[in-house]
Design an enzyme around this catalytic site. Sequence first.
Site, PDB file in Angstrom:
ATOM      1  N   GLU A  88      -6.257   3.118  -7.577  1.00 19.54           N
ATOM      2  CA  GLU A  88      -6.261   3.376  -6.141  1.00 19.54           C
ATOM      3  C   GLU A  88      -5.907   4.841  -5.932  1.00 19.54           C
ATOM      4  O   GLU A  88      -5.033   5.373  -6.607  1.00 19.54           O
ATOM      5  CB  GLU A  88      -5.222   2.522  -5.390  1.00 19.54           C
ATOM      6  CG  GLU A  88      -5.586   1.076  -5.258  1.00 19.54           C
ATOM      7  CD  GLU A  88      -4.887   0.221  -6.296  1.00 19.54           C
ATOM      8  OE1 GLU A  88      -3.975   0.725  -6.978  1.00 19.54           O
ATOM      9  OE2 GLU A  88      -5.254  -0.952  -6.434  1.00 19.54           O
ATOM     10  N   TYR A 100     -11.397  12.456 -10.264  1.00 17.89           N
ATOM     11  CA  TYR A 100     -11.910  11.171 -10.727  1.00 17.89           C
ATOM     12  C   TYR A 100     -13.437  11.124 -10.691  1.00 17.89           C
ATOM     13  O   TYR A 100     -14.069  10.627 -11.622  1.00 17.89           O
ATOM     14  CB  TYR A 100     -11.307  10.029  -9.916  1.00 17.89           C
ATOM     15  CG  TYR A 100      -9.805   9.937 -10.043  1.00 17.89           C
ATOM     16  CD1 TYR A 100      -9.177   9.995 -11.291  1.00 17.89           C
ATOM     17  CD2 TYR A 100      -8.989   9.816  -8.930  1.00 17.89           C
ATOM     18  CE1 TYR A 100      -7.798   9.924 -11.417  1.00 17.89           C
ATOM     19  CE2 TYR A 100      -7.612   9.731  -9.047  1.00 17.89           C
ATOM     20  CZ  TYR A 100      -7.020   9.787 -10.285  1.00 17.89           C
ATOM     21  OH  TYR A 100      -5.657   9.715 -10.402  1.00 17.89           O
TER      22      TYR A 100
END
Length: 128
Positions: A88, A100
């Site tokens: 998350e 990411y």
Amino acid sequence: MAVLHARCFAGAPRPWAADEFSALLAARGSFLLSRPEGFLLGRTVADEAELLTLAVAPEARRQGLGRDLTARFATAAAGRGAGTAFLEVAADNRPARALYAGLGWTEAGRRPGYYGAGRDALVLRLAL
């Protein structure tokens, strides 16, 4: 770890306490990747992995440490039998989202208000 986490997540609802880190590290499937300027805590359960937290000292950011730790996480998780990883990230955390995305993580869902009122979390997925 708790001291560095507090420095890195001062704007979060609440940084993790030392006893929380101890409990996570003692849990089955948990693993730690660390360098003097940062760390990553992950865990594997069955064929899935979760990147629980990544902390890089503010003065050591933008030098590739977060990228290195995250890439090492993928390798370690796959080596532990995981085929998919999740994490998350705050929807408004552009630097983390860019990190990411650059490593192949893709959006798999959204958790409204996960980080408090008006701060959604994105659930990201990575095929290992």
